[in-house]
Write an enzyme that holds these catalytic residues in place. Sequence first.
Site, PDB file in Angstrom:
ATOM      1  N   PHE A  74     -17.052 -10.589  -3.278  1.00 50.11           N
ATOM      2  CA  PHE A  74     -18.731 -10.282  -2.830  1.00 50.11           C
ATOM      3  C   PHE A  74     -18.510 -10.368  -1.282  1.00 50.11           C
ATOM      4  CE2 PHE A  74     -18.456 -12.609  -6.693  1.00 50.11           C
ATOM      5  CZ  PHE A  74     -19.384 -11.940  -7.585  1.00 50.11           C
ATOM      6  N   ASP A 118       0.881  -1.196   0.020  1.00 51.86           N
ATOM      7  CA  ASP A 118       0.192   0.026   0.028  1.00 51.86           C
ATOM      8  C   ASP A 118       0.811   1.114  -0.164  1.00 51.86           C
ATOM      9  OD1 ASP A 118      -3.316   0.417   1.238  1.00 51.86           O
ATOM     10  OD2 ASP A 118      -2.073   2.012   0.819  1.00 51.86           O
ATOM     11  N   CYS A 150     -20.457   0.228  -1.090  1.00 51.07           N
ATOM     12  CA  CYS A 150     -20.759  -0.512  -2.514  1.00 51.07           C
ATOM     13  C   CYS A 150     -22.122  -0.172  -3.241  1.00 51.07           C
ATOM     14  CB  CYS A 150     -20.626  -1.988  -2.185  1.00 51.07           C
ATOM     15  SG  CYS A 150     -18.780  -2.278  -1.705  1.00 51.07           S
ATOM     16  N   ARG A 167     -19.137  -8.689   2.170  1.00 50.21           N
ATOM     17  CA  ARG A 167     -19.739  -7.932   3.057  1.00 50.21           C
ATOM     18  C   ARG A 167     -18.719  -7.180   4.222  1.00 50.21           C
ATOM     19  NH1 ARG A 167     -24.219 -12.107   5.206  1.00 50.21           N
ATOM     20  NH2 ARG A 167     -22.338 -13.207   4.980  1.00 50.21           N
TER      21      ARG A 167
HETATM   22  C1  UDX Z   1     -22.154  -5.088  -0.168  1.00 46.37           C
HETATM   23  C2  UDX Z   1     -22.624  -6.783  -0.759  1.00 46.37           C
HETATM   24  O1  UDX Z   1     -23.376  -7.440   0.192  1.00 46.37           O
HETATM   25  C3  UDX Z   1     -21.065  -7.123  -0.875  1.00 46.37           C
HETATM   26  O2  UDX Z   1     -21.367  -8.607  -1.364  1.00 46.37           O
HETATM   27  C4  UDX Z   1     -20.415  -6.553  -1.648  1.00 46.37           C
HETATM   28  O3  UDX Z   1     -19.235  -7.175  -2.241  1.00 46.37           O
HETATM   29  C5  UDX Z   1     -20.107  -5.180  -0.980  1.00 46.37           C
HETATM   30  O4  UDX Z   1     -21.409  -4.552  -0.822  1.00 46.37           O
HETATM   31  P1  UDX Z   1     -21.922  -4.305   2.057  1.00 46.37           P
HETATM   32  O5  UDX Z   1     -21.823  -2.975   1.647  1.00 46.37           O
HETATM   33  O6  UDX Z   1     -20.649  -4.710   3.212  1.00 46.37           O
HETATM   34  O7  UDX Z   1     -21.674  -5.364   1.072  1.00 46.37           O
HETATM   35  O8  UDX Z   1     -23.133  -4.459   3.092  1.00 46.37           O
HETATM   36  P2  UDX Z   1     -24.565  -5.242   2.992  1.00 46.37           P
HETATM   37  O9  UDX Z   1     -24.609  -6.153   4.236  1.00 46.37           O
HETATM   38  O10 UDX Z   1     -24.637  -5.974   1.660  1.00 46.37           O
HETATM   39  O11 UDX Z   1     -25.767  -3.854   3.274  1.00 46.37           O
HETATM   40  C6  UDX Z   1     -25.782  -3.077   2.425  1.00 46.37           C
HETATM   41  C7  UDX Z   1     -26.871  -2.240   2.936  1.00 46.37           C
HETATM   42  O12 UDX Z   1     -28.060  -2.673   2.871  1.00 46.37           O
HETATM   43  C8  UDX Z   1     -26.583  -1.674   4.193  1.00 46.37           C
HETATM   44  O13 UDX Z   1     -26.938  -0.368   4.594  1.00 46.37           O
HETATM   45  C9  UDX Z   1     -27.592  -2.650   5.084  1.00 46.37           C
HETATM   46  O14 UDX Z   1     -28.355  -1.820   6.193  1.00 46.37           O
HETATM   47  C10 UDX Z   1     -28.812  -2.514   4.001  1.00 46.37           C
HETATM   48  N1  UDX Z   1     -29.830  -3.836   4.019  1.00 46.37           N
HETATM   49  C11 UDX Z   1     -29.319  -4.885   4.085  1.00 46.37           C
HETATM   50  C12 UDX Z   1     -31.149  -3.450   4.504  1.00 46.37           C
HETATM   51  O15 UDX Z   1     -31.476  -2.435   4.597  1.00 46.37           O
HETATM   52  N2  UDX Z   1     -31.769  -4.682   4.305  1.00 46.37           N
HETATM   53  C13 UDX Z   1     -31.322  -6.063   4.276  1.00 46.37           C
HETATM   54  O16 UDX Z   1     -32.242  -6.868   4.428  1.00 46.37           O
HETATM   55  C14 UDX Z   1     -30.046  -6.080   3.861  1.00 46.37           C
END
Ligand code: UDX
Length: 433
Positions: free
Chosen positions: A152, A31, A263, A154
């Site tokens: 993918f 980095d 994301c 989270r």
């Molecule tokens: C996401 C994807 O899931 C992951 O595969 C990708 O590579 C990166 O982006 P992340 O951003 O870490 O991951 O969060 P995630 O758990 O997917 O939640 C995204 C948003 O959706 C959050 O704000 C969460 O609170 C919201 N969410 C999620 C809801 O409001 N309802 C749900 O049922 C699920």
Amino acid sequence: MTNICVVGTGYVGLVTGTCLAEMGHTVWCVDINEDKINRLNRGETPIYEAGLDELLHRNQGVKRLFFSNQLSVGLAQAEVVFLAINTPSSESGDADLSYLSAAVDTIVTHCDTHVGALRFLVIKSTVPVGTGAKIQQRLLPYGISVISNPEFLREGQAVQDALYPNRIVVGVNHVDAEKMMRRLYHGYVCRGVPLVVTTVPTSELIKYAANSFLATKISFINEMAMLCEAVGADVLDVAHAIGLDQRIGPHFLSPGPGFGGSCFPKDIQALQYTAKEKGVDLHVLQAVNQVNRRQREWVIRKVTSVVPRPCTIAVLGLAFKAGTDDMRDAPALTILPALLKLGYSIRAYDPVAMEMAKGFLGHDITYCEGVTATLIGSDVALILTEWDEFVTYSMADIKQHLTQPMVIDCRNILNRQLASDLGLTIIGIGRGI
Ligand code: UDX
């Protein structure tokens, strides 16, 4: 085992590098941020990610995982280089590839001056369709094959997702590249993890399509939540019942204050940009975005409809979701400034995102140490993030500390029956009955 260099030690690069080391490969993570590398070399983990500390220390200890701020050091023995560099939204909505391009420039310069083992460049970063092909053109003279291998992961569950993925997607343009990726992920394939091999552009699109579909599910259930309130139905029962249909599935059907994070918002915008460039209108995604914006406004309207002004609101949870200190595009960033502007006072607490939040939200908010300190001195409470700490906190204590016993529960995490028995009013999302 393979010698790998991972460029970028954000949450994707660090988790990917550490998990590849855990699989037995020798990994150098590089980095340009010297401070971060120094911290990592001292054994400090610069991000909050469950399980990462332990994995990192173990692999540093057995000398499979190394850190440097010199790309030439990382590339010295590497057969494969992974790019895990952030691709933020540019002003136009397209992905900003300047950091990624700078890294490719450095790799090209390295190849001009060193004869090394480097044969494959794997793009982990989320990049617009066609990026791999462009980088391939630049690397053809060096005999380096470009591969797309989207993540993918989270946030908060990134280690779990990296070690136990639902699938691995690789986009290749040469049979040797496929062989190398099969070798790299052999341990996963042996455990039955599906490895989807496709072309580079298809793989690039798969990443955007996956995130867009998940965001679509969330906006769909958020819209249903609004309708549930209007017709006197309960969105949790709707989500549960439709989710039992295997064609729909139970995941990503939790209504809330709208999706955020690093994301979904950025990837949807970038995909729309790509589609527009190619003359394709993505109507569904446009609606997904609109509903997501409206959801935050809906929360603000909900507050104003039940909480008189002036009042002090105890905001529980600031991060965009539980399990992370990430504040990027968090609903709190829209909702809190709007509530301040409307004349409310805010006391706020988040178990891990407090320091991050201060940088984003400024000093008009009173930041408190813990749930109790936030509730004492507040009139009502507003839950924005679904932290376990809020689920397990005594509802009797919530009632006792607030001057008006009411919680606006934007994650539907509190038990309304128990609360009602205690004389605590819970206003959820989409629970019209
Ligand atoms: C996401 C994807 O899931 C992951 O595969 C990708 O590579 C990166 O982006 P992340 O951003 O870490 O991951 O969060 P995630 O758990 O997917 O939640 C995204 C948003 O959706 C959050 O704000 C969460 O609170 C919201 N969410 C999620 C809801 O409001 N309802 C749900 O049922 C699920």
